[in-house]
Enzyme design. Structure first.
Site: not given
Lengths: 282, 138
Positions: A240, A245
């Site tokens: 990410c 994430r």
């Protein structure tokens, strides 16, 4: 049982946590949040807080803490090598998955995610406390980093040369290069917008339902296998912007869908998009 | 800058970093509820400050004497930004335009919170202060 996750034991329900939370000898509940004050407003009564920046990242070098410091962190929180650690947190367990990934990186065996995270616990009006429990110090031996779940830049470079599969879990605007930062995080910019060549784009939050729990197996397969054509028996790298994430997606692919070889590239776009000479796609 | 804001800055900068977080938590509880008409607008999604990662909503009223009354709404489960909102409302409710103009854009640093808060908060707060000034000037 086609709708069962590959490793259903990695998830526990809020009800399970409620039932077992007093077993503090064998179980440690850990809250990991994006908001630094959230734990202090009230938390699962027996839980301790582990902060993704203050506790897990080295303050100087861009890296995780040393394995000695990791051992000290566990020992201080009464976590032994045999303790089952249950993570939960805000924002659909985004940071909880990140903390779990770091625990796995240091070889902690028994890790779980409380499905639905903090929101579900609160929505169900379960017990909450503002007292910060302390636990007797335990001995802890951290393992050397498990590199099989962590990808470095040059490995990713070789991976794309071999046309390996990648999943970019950022927003479509970041993926396309229209934005060089996440919609609400303007300071974490990069010099080039776009994505690593060949990456699929599946924003991380598509893996969860409205109530913050993970989608069921059929829903996850529809997303990653059917829609994106990813293959569970081929090596896979998730990334990410800084690797948080993507640790959520890493968890989904590895434990819920049973991808055989998934690595999280924590250097992610803030490294790739700022590096001289690395290929990108828009 | 308003005397009330000066006092709050003194309060925060005079204590240890960890204590600053506890003070911030206190201020998050002091953030007044929005008046009903703004609450409805917030629920409809109006007034949002997009630079903040947490949903934050801002409106500015002016009374007959030209004094400024900021109204700040923050989503649930976001005590950090609610704490900043609580400080701003407490310090600036009823302030003059001059007092508002003098609020430093690096307020987070003045409060000594930049080392204990995430970098993205610092940017969000600067945006909140900036928007407050802009909206009051309208």
């Amino acid at each position: 049982m086609s709708n069962e996750y590959t490793h259903p034991e990695m998830l526990v329900s809020t009800a399970w946590v409620d039932e077992h939370r007093s077993d503090t000898k064998n179980i440690r509940i850990v809250e990991s949040d994006e908001d630094v004050l959230l734990y202090d407003t009230g938390h699962v009564p027996e839980s301790v807080k582990i902060d993704w920046i203050d506790d897990l990242n080295d303050p100087i070098v861009r890296d995780y803490i040393s394995h000695e410091r990791f051992a000290a962190l566990c020992a201080k929180n009464g976590i032994g090598n045999d303790t089952t650690v249950v993570f939960y947190g805000d924002k659909s367990n985004w940071w909880a998955c990140y903390a779990l990934w770091v625990f796995k990186l240091f070889g902690h065996e028994n890790c779980r995610i409380m499905d639905g995270g903090r929101k579900k616990w609160m929505d169900e009006n379960r017990a909450v406390s503002t007292e910060k429990p302390t636990y007797a110090q335990r001995d802890y031996v951290a393992q050397p980093q498990d590199r099989s779940i962590r990808a470095f830049r040059d490995e990713v470079r070789h991976h794309i040369e071999r046309k390996g599969q990648l999943v970019d879990v950022r927003s479509p605007e970041e993926f396309s290069g229209e934005k060089t930062h996440m919609p609400d995080y303007p300071q974490e910019g990069v010099l080039r917008g776009g994505h690593i060549p060949g990456a699929s784009n599946v924003p991380w939050s598509r893996a969860v339902d409205e109530d913050g729990t993970f989608k069921n197996r059929a829903g996850l397969e529809a997303l990653y296998l059917q829609e994106q054509g990813l293959k569970s028996d081929e090596p896979m790298v998730a990334y990410c912007r800084i690797g948080e994430r993507s640790s959520h997606t890493w968890f989904v692919l590895k434990y819920l869908l049973g991808f055989k070889n998934v690595q999280n590239y924590d250097g992610s776009w803030t490294e790739w998009g700022n590096s001289v000479g690395l290929p990108i796609e828009k | 800058m308003s005397a009330a804001l000066d006092e709050i800055i003194d309060l925060f900068s005079g204590v240890e970093p960890q204590m600053r977080l506890e003070l911030l938590l206190d201020y998050s509880r002091k953030l007044p509820k929005l008046p009903d008409h703004y609450q409805k607008l917030m629920e409809a999604g109006a007034g949002r400050i997009h630079e903040c990662m947490t949903p934050v909503f801002l409106w500015v009223d002016r009374d007959d004497e030209g004094r400024i009354h900021p109204h700040i709404g923050v989503a649930e489960e976001a005590p950090t930004i609610a704490g900043i909102g609580g400080i701003l409302v407490k310090a600036l409710d009823g302030c003059t335009q001059e007092e508002l103009d003098a609020v430093p854009s690096n307020l987070v640093e003045k409060l000594g919170l930049h080392k204990v808060l995430r970098m993205n908060r610092t940017v969000g707060v600067a945006a909140l202060v900036g928007r407050l000034k802009k909206q009051a000037a309208l």
